[in-house]
Design a protein around this motif. Structure first.
Motif, PDB file in Angstrom:
ATOM      1  N   PRO A 101       0.799  -1.238   0.000  1.00  7.81           N
ATOM      2  CA  PRO A 101       0.000   0.000   0.000  1.00  7.81           C
ATOM      3  C   PRO A 101       0.823   1.276   0.000  1.00  7.81           C
ATOM      4  CG  PRO A 101       0.101  -0.837   2.219  1.00  7.81           C
ATOM      5  CD  PRO A 101       0.903  -1.793   1.356  1.00  7.81           C
ATOM      6  N   TYR A 102       1.849   1.330  -0.846  1.00  7.18           N
ATOM      7  CA  TYR A 102       2.706   2.508  -0.902  1.00  7.18           C
ATOM      8  C   TYR A 102       2.899   2.908  -2.361  1.00  7.18           C
ATOM      9  CZ  TYR A 102       3.745   0.761   3.769  1.00  7.18           C
ATOM     10  OH  TYR A 102       3.631   0.295   5.046  1.00  7.18           O
ATOM     11  N   LEU A 103       3.041   4.194  -2.594  1.00  6.04           N
ATOM     12  CA  LEU A 103       3.216   4.686  -3.957  1.00  6.04           C
ATOM     13  C   LEU A 103       4.490   4.112  -4.586  1.00  6.04           C
ATOM     14  CD1 LEU A 103       2.119   6.433  -6.204  1.00  6.04           C
ATOM     15  CD2 LEU A 103       3.278   8.409  -5.177  1.00  6.04           C
ATOM     16  N   VAL A 104       5.546   3.953  -3.784  1.00 11.13           N
ATOM     17  CA  VAL A 104       6.782   3.362  -4.302  1.00 11.13           C
ATOM     18  C   VAL A 104       6.501   1.971  -4.862  1.00 11.13           C
ATOM     19  CG1 VAL A 104       9.061   2.495  -3.677  1.00 11.13           C
ATOM     20  CG2 VAL A 104       8.275   4.684  -2.756  1.00 11.13           C
ATOM     21  N   SER A 105       5.740   1.160  -4.116  1.00 12.10           N
ATOM     22  CA  SER A 105       5.436  -0.204  -4.549  1.00 12.10           C
ATOM     23  C   SER A 105       4.588  -0.213  -5.807  1.00 12.10           C
ATOM     24  CB  SER A 105       4.707  -0.955  -3.426  1.00 12.10           C
ATOM     25  OG  SER A 105       5.463  -0.948  -2.236  1.00 12.10           O
ATOM     26  N   ILE A 106       3.600   0.671  -5.865  1.00  6.62           N
ATOM     27  CA  ILE A 106       2.687   0.715  -7.007  1.00  6.62           C
ATOM     28  C   ILE A 106       3.428   1.125  -8.277  1.00  6.62           C
ATOM     29  CG2 ILE A 106       0.654   1.871  -7.938  1.00  6.62           C
ATOM     30  CD1 ILE A 106      -0.233   2.169  -4.935  1.00  6.62           C
ATOM     31  N   VAL A 107       4.228   2.176  -8.191  1.00  6.15           N
ATOM     32  CA  VAL A 107       4.980   2.637  -9.356  1.00  6.15           C
ATOM     33  C   VAL A 107       5.970   1.562  -9.804  1.00  6.15           C
ATOM     34  CG1 VAL A 107       6.658   4.326 -10.202  1.00  6.15           C
ATOM     35  CG2 VAL A 107       4.718   5.076  -8.795  1.00  6.15           C
ATOM     36  N   ALA A 108       6.664   0.945  -8.848  1.00  2.00           N
ATOM     37  CA  ALA A 108       7.635  -0.093  -9.189  1.00  2.00           C
ATOM     38  C   ALA A 108       6.961  -1.276  -9.872  1.00  2.00           C
ATOM     39  CB  ALA A 108       8.371  -0.555  -7.935  1.00  2.00           C
ATOM     40  N   SER A 109       5.775  -1.676  -9.383  1.00  4.63           N
ATOM     41  CA  SER A 109       5.060  -2.800  -9.962  1.00  4.63           C
ATOM     42  C   SER A 109       4.596  -2.490 -11.388  1.00  4.63           C
ATOM     43  CB  SER A 109       3.860  -3.161  -9.088  1.00  4.63           C
ATOM     44  OG  SER A 109       3.109  -4.213  -9.663  1.00  4.63           O
ATOM     45  N   LEU A 110       4.009  -1.311 -11.579  1.00  3.13           N
ATOM     46  CA  LEU A 110       3.523  -0.935 -12.911  1.00  3.13           C
ATOM     47  C   LEU A 110       4.676  -0.808 -13.906  1.00  3.13           C
ATOM     48  CD1 LEU A 110       0.833   1.715 -11.915  1.00  3.13           C
ATOM     49  CD2 LEU A 110       0.427  -0.598 -12.784  1.00  3.13           C
ATOM     50  N   ALA A 111       5.790  -0.227 -13.455  1.00  2.00           N
ATOM     51  CA  ALA A 111       6.953  -0.094 -14.336  1.00  2.00           C
ATOM     52  C   ALA A 111       7.533  -1.464 -14.679  1.00  2.00           C
ATOM     53  CB  ALA A 111       8.009   0.782 -13.675  1.00  2.00           C
ATOM     54  N   LYS A 116       8.454  -5.701 -18.521  1.00  3.61           N
ATOM     55  CA  LYS A 116       8.486  -7.167 -18.475  1.00  3.61           C
ATOM     56  C   LYS A 116       9.603  -7.680 -17.568  1.00  3.61           C
ATOM     57  CE  LYS A 116       6.298  -7.976 -22.966  1.00  3.61           C
ATOM     58  NZ  LYS A 116       5.733  -6.622 -23.072  1.00  3.61           N
ATOM     59  N   LYS A 117       9.677  -7.110 -16.356  1.00  3.31           N
ATOM     60  CA  LYS A 117      10.644  -7.546 -15.350  1.00  3.31           C
ATOM     61  C   LYS A 117       9.995  -8.534 -14.389  1.00  3.31           C
ATOM     62  CE  LYS A 117      13.625  -4.498 -16.899  1.00  3.31           C
ATOM     63  NZ  LYS A 117      14.911  -4.872 -17.537  1.00  3.31           N
ATOM     64  N   ARG A 118      10.794  -9.418 -13.857  1.00  4.09           N
ATOM     65  CA  ARG A 118      10.290 -10.322 -12.832  1.00  4.09           C
ATOM     66  C   ARG A 118      10.156  -9.560 -11.513  1.00  4.09           C
ATOM     67  NH1 ARG A 118       9.755 -15.635 -13.641  1.00  4.09           N
ATOM     68  NH2 ARG A 118      10.336 -16.375 -15.727  1.00  4.09           N
ATOM     69  N   VAL A 119       9.098  -9.892 -10.765  1.00  2.00           N
ATOM     70  CA  VAL A 119       8.794  -9.163  -9.529  1.00  2.00           C
ATOM     71  C   VAL A 119       8.630 -10.136  -8.377  1.00  2.00           C
ATOM     72  CG1 VAL A 119       7.129  -7.670  -8.367  1.00  2.00           C
ATOM     73  CG2 VAL A 119       7.656  -7.291 -10.786  1.00  2.00           C
ATOM     74  N   LEU A 120       9.375  -9.881  -7.304  1.00  2.00           N
ATOM     75  CA  LEU A 120       9.245 -10.604  -6.041  1.00  2.00           C
ATOM     76  C   LEU A 120       8.671  -9.641  -5.016  1.00  2.00           C
ATOM     77  CD1 LEU A 120       9.839 -12.917  -4.011  1.00  2.00           C
ATOM     78  CD2 LEU A 120      12.191 -12.040  -3.855  1.00  2.00           C
ATOM     79  N   VAL A 121       7.576 -10.038  -4.358  1.00  2.00           N
ATOM     80  CA  VAL A 121       6.945  -9.181  -3.358  1.00  2.00           C
ATOM     81  C   VAL A 121       6.962  -9.897  -2.016  1.00  2.00           C
ATOM     82  CG1 VAL A 121       4.879  -7.915  -2.660  1.00  2.00           C
ATOM     83  CG2 VAL A 121       5.406  -8.181  -5.093  1.00  2.00           C
ATOM     84  N   LEU A 122       7.486  -9.225  -1.003  1.00  2.00           N
ATOM     85  CA  LEU A 122       7.388  -9.704   0.376  1.00  2.00           C
ATOM     86  C   LEU A 122       6.334  -8.860   1.079  1.00  2.00           C
ATOM     87  CD1 LEU A 122       8.089 -11.184   2.942  1.00  2.00           C
ATOM     88  CD2 LEU A 122      10.157  -9.789   3.163  1.00  2.00           C
ATOM     89  N   GLN A 123       5.209  -9.489   1.436  1.00  2.00           N
ATOM     90  CA  GLN A 123       4.118  -8.775   2.101  1.00  2.00           C
ATOM     91  C   GLN A 123       4.240  -8.971   3.601  1.00  2.00           C
ATOM     92  OE1 GLN A 123       1.947  -6.722   0.557  1.00  2.00           O
ATOM     93  NE2 GLN A 123       1.216  -6.154   2.586  1.00  2.00           N
ATOM     94  N   ARG A 148      -4.299  -5.943  -6.146  1.00  2.00           N
ATOM     95  CA  ARG A 148      -4.516  -6.387  -7.521  1.00  2.00           C
ATOM     96  C   ARG A 148      -3.524  -5.740  -8.490  1.00  2.00           C
ATOM     97  NH1 ARG A 148     -11.192  -6.510  -7.231  1.00  2.00           N
ATOM     98  NH2 ARG A 148     -11.225  -8.073  -5.555  1.00  2.00           N
ATOM     99  N   ILE A 149      -2.937  -4.625  -8.068  1.00  2.03           N
ATOM    100  CA  ILE A 149      -1.907  -3.980  -8.889  1.00  2.03           C
ATOM    101  C   ILE A 149      -0.538  -4.602  -8.626  1.00  2.03           C
ATOM    102  CG2 ILE A 149      -0.661  -1.814  -9.304  1.00  2.03           C
ATOM    103  CD1 ILE A 149      -3.240  -0.333  -8.629  1.00  2.03           C
ATOM    104  N   VAL A 150      -0.247  -4.899  -7.344  1.00  2.10           N
ATOM    105  CA  VAL A 150       1.098  -5.327  -6.961  1.00  2.10           C
ATOM    106  C   VAL A 150       1.197  -6.846  -6.776  1.00  2.10           C
ATOM    107  CG1 VAL A 150       2.940  -5.064  -5.256  1.00  2.10           C
ATOM    108  CG2 VAL A 150       1.520  -3.096  -5.866  1.00  2.10           C
ATOM    109  N   LEU A 151       0.276  -7.430  -6.017  1.00  2.12           N
ATOM    110  CA  LEU A 151       0.396  -8.855  -5.682  1.00  2.12           C
ATOM    111  C   LEU A 151      -0.052  -9.780  -6.826  1.00  2.12           C
ATOM    112  CD1 LEU A 151      -0.837  -8.984  -1.970  1.00  2.12           C
ATOM    113  CD2 LEU A 151       1.491  -8.786  -2.833  1.00  2.12           C
ATOM    114  N   THR A 152      -1.202  -9.487  -7.406  1.00  6.50           N
ATOM    115  CA  THR A 152      -1.776 -10.406  -8.398  1.00  6.50           C
ATOM    116  C   THR A 152      -0.841 -10.684  -9.573  1.00  6.50           C
ATOM    117  OG1 THR A 152      -4.029  -9.774  -7.786  1.00  6.50           O
ATOM    118  CG2 THR A 152      -3.723 -10.795  -9.941  1.00  6.50           C
ATOM    119  N   PRO A 153      -0.218  -9.684 -10.188  1.00  7.60           N
ATOM    120  CA  PRO A 153       0.646  -9.973 -11.342  1.00  7.60           C
ATOM    121  C   PRO A 153       2.072 -10.389 -10.985  1.00  7.60           C
ATOM    122  CG  PRO A 153       0.502  -7.611 -11.032  1.00  7.60           C
ATOM    123  CD  PRO A 153      -0.379  -8.230  -9.986  1.00  7.60           C
ATOM    124  N   ALA A 154       2.438 -10.377  -9.695  1.00  4.44           N
ATOM    125  CA  ALA A 154       3.825 -10.638  -9.299  1.00  4.44           C
ATOM    126  C   ALA A 154       4.275 -12.043  -9.697  1.00  4.44           C
ATOM    127  CB  ALA A 154       3.987 -10.451  -7.791  1.00  4.44           C
TER     128      ALA A 154
END
Length: 380
Positions: A101-111, A116-123, A148-154
């Motif tokens: 729930p942070y703008l840094v996370s949202i921007v990083a995920s969308l970018a 087409k980068k691989r994304v690892l999320v630690l919640q 749904r922006i950060v976790l779902t596509p990770a």
């Protein structure tokens, strides 16, 4: 490989998320990865130096107005910092995001999705319920949207506690099955000290003979339960309370003679405080497994926590006593745990042994290093 860590703040903020990210960044660097870290600079405390770090910090700027108004650590990035973060994502092979729930996370995920980068999320944390039903409802809605922006596509989502995983499973789906990897602690640092060290700190703090020393460690905000600590201390004048941390709520204004505020402490100072204490009181909610519980138990000090936190900790009740978040229930839990400790002279050793076996830092590092290696292997 180039790994970009994305968090809301750098470790000087002294939250569990940032300290965990710092430790994992060091471990990944030791494995030969080229690690960079994008986050908003927080230099008000300055407790952790970046000198000698094997990774590169990319400082973002913005406003902390939400944090000042509500206590929520949600920095708003400046346009220039958003561009800087997007460029950092573009240059990375893997983006390692901490919490959604942070703008840094949202921007990083969308970018990352755009490039087409691989994304690892630690919640780390789940839903934080507030006194205000409006604010609680707003946070739940934000979690639904941002998950749904950060976790779902990770590419991979990792949780460090079951209760946080259960919450997010109820509001979103995952592209790949999530994993559970408990965060470890440095038990070479957080450990039981000689009894003389405990007595010396009691004298230094002026702890009364026959009084129990109850400590609180964390930010002075609503979700940490700091107001419950105030009311418990008010109803237990026979016990001494030491409060370590910082935040918008000022315990110095409580006017309680049995409360001392020691501010922000280094890790070495925290080890001494944990060892000196009879128990840690942390009636927090919505934050999964707080790092301070692991640290406290590793130093042999048992805890009184909320039922929610106890569920995340999954500890025996004689080490981590659960309680409802009412003054009466918290006092009952405190007195019950203190009575149990008086009859069990080995409780400190058992607590430290439990923490060392349950939250071994090196095992956690191995799990993350193996996970990152498998993600790169899948990419190739």
């Amino acid at each position: 490989m180039k790994i970009l860590i994305a968090t809301h703040y750098h470790p000087e903020h002294l939250g569990g998320v940032e300290l965990s990210a710092h430790a994992l960044g060091l471990s990944l660097s030791e494995q030969g990865h080229q690690v960079s870290w994008c986050a908003v600079s927080w230099n008000a405390l300055g407790a952790i130096s970046d000198s000698g770090e094997p990774f590169t910090r990319i400082a973002l700027s913005g406003t902390n107005c939400i944090k000042r108004w509500t206590g929520l650590p949600c920095p708003i990035l400046s346009p220039r910092s958003i561009i800087r973060l997007i460029r950092a994502v573009k240059g990375a092979d893997l983006v390692f995001i901490h919490d959604t729930p942070y703008l840094v996370s949202i921007v990083a995920s969308l970018a990352a999705r755009a490039y087409k980068k691989r994304v690892l999320v630690l919640q780390h944390i789940g839903l934080v319920p507030y006194k205000s039903s409006l604010l609680s409802g707003l946070m739940h809605l934000c979690n639904i949207i941002f998950a749904r922006i950060v976790l779902t596509p990770a590419t991979q989502v990792v949780f460090n506690s079951l209760d946080v995983e259960h919450y997010f499973r109820s509001i979103t789906s995952f592209s790949y099955p999530p994993r559970q990897i408990p965060l470890g602690i440095n038990t070479a640092l957080f450990k039981i000290l000689p009894e003389q060290s405990r007595q010396d700190l009691h004298e230094e703090l002026g702890i009364r003979i026959g009084s129990a020393l109850i400590i609180f460690v964390g930010r002075f905000v609503e979700e940490k339960g700091i107001e419950f600590v105030r009311n418990v201390a008010k109803h237990l004048p026979e016990h001494d309370f030491v409060i370590a941390g910082y935040g918008p709520i000022d315990p110095n204004k409580w006017g309680l003679g049995n409360v001392q505020v020691v501010g922000v402490l280094s890790q070495e100072q925290l080890v001494k405080l944990y060892n000196a204490a009879d128990l840690l009181l942390l009636p927090s909610i919505g934050e999964g497994l707080p790092l301070v519980i692991q640290e406290s138990l590793a130093c042999g000090t048992s805890c009184v926590v909320s039922y929610e936190t106890a569920l995340a900790a999954e500890c025996p009740e004689e080490l981590c006593r659960p309680s409802a978040r009412t003054v009466t229930d918290l006092i009952e839990a405190i007195e019950g745990l203190l009575a149990l400790q008086r009859d069990d002279l080995t409780h400190r050793e058992r607590a430290a042994l439990y923490a060392a076996q349950r939250w071994d830092q090196e095992e956690g590092y191995k799990s993350y290093n193996s996970l990152v290696a498998s993600m790169f292997a899948a990419e190739s």
